[in-house]
Design a protein around this motif. Structure first.
Motif, short mmCIF file in Angstrom:
data_model
loop_
_atom_site.label_atom_id
_atom_site.label_comp_id
_atom_site.label_asym_id
_atom_site.label_seq_id
_atom_site.Cartn_x
_atom_site.Cartn_y
_atom_site.Cartn_z
N PRO A 72 -4.43 -7.00 -6.74
CA PRO A 72 -4.43 -8.29 -6.57
C PRO A 72 -4.58 -9.45 -7.53
O PRO A 72 -4.80 -11.05 -7.17
CB PRO A 72 -5.83 -8.64 -5.66
CG PRO A 72 -6.26 -7.20 -5.97
CD PRO A 72 -5.04 -6.34 -6.80
N LEU A 73 -4.17 -9.70 -8.68
CA LEU A 73 -4.57 -10.50 -9.12
C LEU A 73 -3.22 -11.62 -8.96
O LEU A 73 -3.14 -13.01 -9.45
CB LEU A 73 -4.38 -10.02 -11.29
CG LEU A 73 -4.87 -11.00 -11.96
CD1 LEU A 73 -6.05 -12.35 -11.92
CD2 LEU A 73 -4.16 -10.72 -13.52
N MET A 74 -2.14 -11.07 -8.81
CA MET A 74 -1.11 -11.27 -8.68
C MET A 74 -0.60 -10.99 -7.15
O MET A 74 1.04 -11.88 -6.94
CB MET A 74 0.32 -11.29 -9.92
CG MET A 74 -0.18 -11.60 -11.18
SD MET A 74 0.47 -11.58 -12.26
CE MET A 74 1.58 -12.53 -12.28
N PHE A 75 -0.10 -10.04 -6.62
CA PHE A 75 0.14 -9.43 -5.23
C PHE A 75 -1.15 -9.88 -4.05
O PHE A 75 -1.99 -9.35 -4.88
CB PHE A 75 1.12 -7.72 -5.77
CG PHE A 75 1.48 -8.43 -6.54
CD1 PHE A 75 3.08 -8.40 -5.95
CD2 PHE A 75 1.83 -8.10 -7.73
CE1 PHE A 75 4.13 -7.90 -6.45
CE2 PHE A 75 2.64 -8.00 -8.16
CZ PHE A 75 4.01 -8.19 -7.60
N GLU A 80 2.07 -3.90 0.84
CA GLU A 80 3.02 -2.25 0.73
C GLU A 80 2.90 -2.82 -1.07
O GLU A 80 2.88 -2.07 -2.22
CB GLU A 80 3.80 -2.78 1.03
CG GLU A 80 5.19 -1.47 0.10
CD GLU A 80 5.99 0.04 1.42
OE1 GLU A 80 7.06 -1.06 1.25
OE2 GLU A 80 6.06 -1.58 2.51
N GLN A 81 3.32 -4.06 -1.35
CA GLN A 81 4.25 -4.83 -2.54
C GLN A 81 3.25 -4.90 -3.28
O GLN A 81 3.51 -4.34 -4.78
CB GLN A 81 4.26 -6.29 -2.50
CG GLN A 81 4.99 -6.12 -1.68
CD GLN A 81 5.02 -5.95 -0.03
OE1 GLN A 81 4.11 -6.52 0.44
NE2 GLN A 81 6.12 -5.65 0.53
N ALA A 82 1.65 -5.20 -3.08
CA ALA A 82 0.59 -4.77 -4.24
C ALA A 82 -0.12 -3.44 -5.18
O ALA A 82 0.05 -3.47 -5.88
CB ALA A 82 -1.11 -5.64 -3.24
N TYR A 189 3.95 -14.12 -5.85
CA TYR A 189 4.38 -12.74 -5.29
C TYR A 189 3.92 -13.16 -4.21
O TYR A 189 4.10 -11.74 -2.91
CB TYR A 189 3.91 -12.12 -6.42
CG TYR A 189 4.67 -12.10 -7.89
CD1 TYR A 189 6.32 -11.77 -7.87
CD2 TYR A 189 4.40 -12.19 -8.59
CE1 TYR A 189 6.51 -11.35 -9.25
CE2 TYR A 189 4.56 -12.81 -9.94
CZ TYR A 189 5.50 -12.06 -10.75
OH TYR A 189 6.57 -12.10 -10.86
N ALA A 190 3.45 -14.04 -2.69
CA ALA A 190 2.96 -13.57 -1.30
C ALA A 190 4.02 -14.29 -1.01
O ALA A 190 3.56 -14.70 0.41
CB ALA A 190 1.69 -14.60 -2.62
N THR A 191 4.98 -14.48 -1.05
CA THR A 191 5.86 -14.61 0.15
C THR A 191 6.19 -13.64 1.39
O THR A 191 6.41 -13.82 2.14
CB THR A 191 7.52 -15.23 -0.63
OG1 THR A 191 8.09 -14.37 -0.99
CG2 THR A 191 7.72 -16.15 -1.33
N LYS A 192 5.60 -12.25 0.97
CA LYS A 192 5.70 -11.22 1.48
C LYS A 192 4.97 -10.52 1.16
O LYS A 192 5.16 -10.22 -0.03
CB LYS A 192 7.26 -10.85 1.82
CG LYS A 192 7.72 -9.48 2.75
CD LYS A 192 7.65 -10.00 3.93
CE LYS A 192 7.21 -8.67 4.78
NZ LYS A 192 7.75 -9.33 6.78
N GLY A 193 3.91 -10.14 2.67
CA GLY A 193 3.29 -9.28 1.81
C GLY A 193 3.21 -8.33 2.97
O GLY A 193 2.41 -8.69 4.21
N GLU A 203 0.68 7.91 3.12
CA GLU A 203 2.14 8.27 2.71
C GLU A 203 2.89 7.58 1.65
O GLU A 203 3.38 8.26 1.50
CB GLU A 203 2.96 8.09 4.05
CG GLU A 203 3.09 8.77 5.47
CD GLU A 203 2.45 10.78 5.08
OE1 GLU A 203 3.90 10.40 3.96
OE2 GLU A 203 1.39 10.59 5.05
N LEU A 204 2.42 5.77 1.67
CA LEU A 204 3.23 5.00 0.22
C LEU A 204 2.52 6.22 -0.94
O LEU A 204 3.19 6.39 -1.83
CB LEU A 204 2.21 3.78 0.66
CG LEU A 204 2.83 3.10 -0.36
CD1 LEU A 204 3.99 3.21 -1.01
CD2 LEU A 204 2.62 2.02 -0.11
N PHE A 205 0.84 6.37 -0.77
CA PHE A 205 0.48 6.58 -2.00
C PHE A 205 0.83 7.35 -2.43
O PHE A 205 1.04 8.48 -3.97
CB PHE A 205 -1.65 6.19 -2.40
CG PHE A 205 -1.82 5.12 -1.99
CD1 PHE A 205 -0.89 4.17 -2.05
CD2 PHE A 205 -3.39 4.95 -1.84
CE1 PHE A 205 -1.91 2.86 -1.13
CE2 PHE A 205 -3.45 3.78 -1.33
CZ PHE A 205 -2.91 2.70 -1.15
#
Length: 405
Positions: A72-75, A80-82, A189-193, A203-205
């Motif tokens: 979360p410093l940048m996302f 999912e993106q973070a 990088y916050a245009t889609k979260g 499932e993602l991890f």
């Protein structure tokens, strides 16, 4: 395949290599330029020499590097993106802070009542469902708003976008309220979260080759919630790992509520063995003065607690220009507790003091390169086995260089 140098930017890695979007346990780890930048800022020392000598190493995924809400410093946190960014930077353990929705489904949010600062809910029709819909600042009155996951269903939650966690209490419009990202973060990088349910995160991890550290968040609603008790909540968290076939040894369930940890130890002993008791300093806490501490380490160990996770300012202190383990850290280790800590690169540049997380070492830090000095004291002196970070690349670089698991 030609190795991409460590100094290449994360943006370039994402654009030229599919690891950011791929689901692969073997995806290449890319650390970007930040570790090298921080090392360049360090004062001359044997530690700086050792870290510089690792510049050409191939980084490895390690459980010592724990992604705090992703990257979360940048996302936008808990998206999912973070989390893909955190995994790309070598985090061996990923975090989902767990809250619940109106239909009692588990989702990844730092708090049950943070949707107004971490999502775009105020810019949607769902803003009308908030516990306290937005009202603008007027005169000396700050803007009022509170949006809870329990205000909406899981389907409605999934319709939202994540944003950088921030809110402007002086705002007179929703747009101004939402446009408040801290200067040391970015909206680039916050245009889609993409928001995640707890099941989504599992499932993602798993697909990213990481282990799991869900934190059961304190409810903002009165419990039981429509018949849903605190024990139901704690058990549902564990059940979702069991249903997904995740071994208990890969799950480090966390809570600031000792009763949750003791419940897991009793009801789910395999998971309870890895459970993490989170603690933070109480008023008057002094990491060097036992009389100010709020934990009885021997009693915790006797009750079956194996992992204690204090904030960093409880575990290290400044002694002149040096950063060393606190008496609190030493006593916890002597009682047989394993230590995990939070959260590196969380509260702004160390050149400005670093904020709350670094208040115990303010006198010994002056540049952002001191993140590595703090890490070294946490690992080598305090003996922590894992460090949460808002930018996991820094911890991964240190752990890879020092051969930490």
């Amino acid at each position: 395949m030609k190795r991409i140098p460590l100094g290449i930017t994360l943006l370039t890695c994402a654009a030229t290599y599919p690891a950011f979007a791929a689901d692969s346990n073997d995806a290449r780890i890319e650390l970007g330029p930040r570790p090298a930048y921080l090392i360049s800022m360090m004062d001359e020392s044997p530690l700086k020499d050792a870290l510089q000598a690792c510049a050409s190493m191939e980084p490895v995924r390690t459980d010592f590097s724990i992604a705090h809400r992703g990257a979360p410093l940048m996302f936008p946190e808990h998206t999912e993106q973070a989390n893909r960014a955190g995994a790309l930077m070598g985090a061996g353990i990923m975090e989902c802070d767990v809250a619940f929705t109106a239909d009692k489904e588990l989702v990844c949010r730092h708090a049950q009542n943070d949707l107004h600062t971490t999502t775009n809910i105020l810019a949607t029709d769902l803003g009308a469902k908030c516990t306290t819909p937005f009202s603008p600042a007027m005169g000396d009155e700050k803007a009022q708003v509170e949006c809870r996951t329990s205000d909406i269903t899981l389907a409605e939650y999934h319709s939202l976008n994540g944003k950088m966690d921030a809110g402007n209490a002086d705002a007179t419009t929703v747009e101004d309220y939402m446009n408040a990202t801290a200067a040391f973060r970015t909206d680039l990088y916050a245009t889609k979260g993409t928001l995640l349910s707890h099941k989504d995160s599992i499932e993602l991890f798993k697909s990213l080759g990481a282990k799991f550290t869900p934190e059961l968040k304190s409810p903002s609603v009165e419990m039981p919630f429509d018949g849903f008790t605190q024990e139901d909540y704690a058990q549902k968290l564990i059940n979702e790992y069991k249903d997904a076939g995740i071994p208990a040894s890969d799950v480090f369930a966390q809570s600031f509520d000792l009763d949750d940890v003791l419940y897991w130890i009793k009801a789910e002993p395999d998971f309870g063995a890895n459970a993490v008791y989170l603690v933070e300093p109480i008023d008057g806490f002094d990491p060097q003065d036992e009389s100010t501490w709020d934990q009885d380490f021997a009693s915790l160990k006797a009750a079956g607690v194996n992992n204690l996770a204090p904030s960093m300012n409880m575990l290290v202190v400044a002694e002149g220009d040096d950063i060393v383990a606190s008496n609190y850290a030493k006593a916890a280790k002597e009682a047989g507790l394993d230590l995990i800590t939070w959260s590196l690169e969380r509260s702004g540049p160390l050149a400005n003091g670093g904020g709350w997380y670094f208040q115990s070492v303010t006198d010994a830090v002056n540049t952002d390169g001191d993140y590595f000095e703090i890490l070294d004291a946490l690992a080598q002196d305090a003996g922590v086995k894992g460090v949460f970070s808002d930018w996991p690349a820094t911890v991964t670089y240190y752990a890879s260089c020092m051969g930490l698991n």
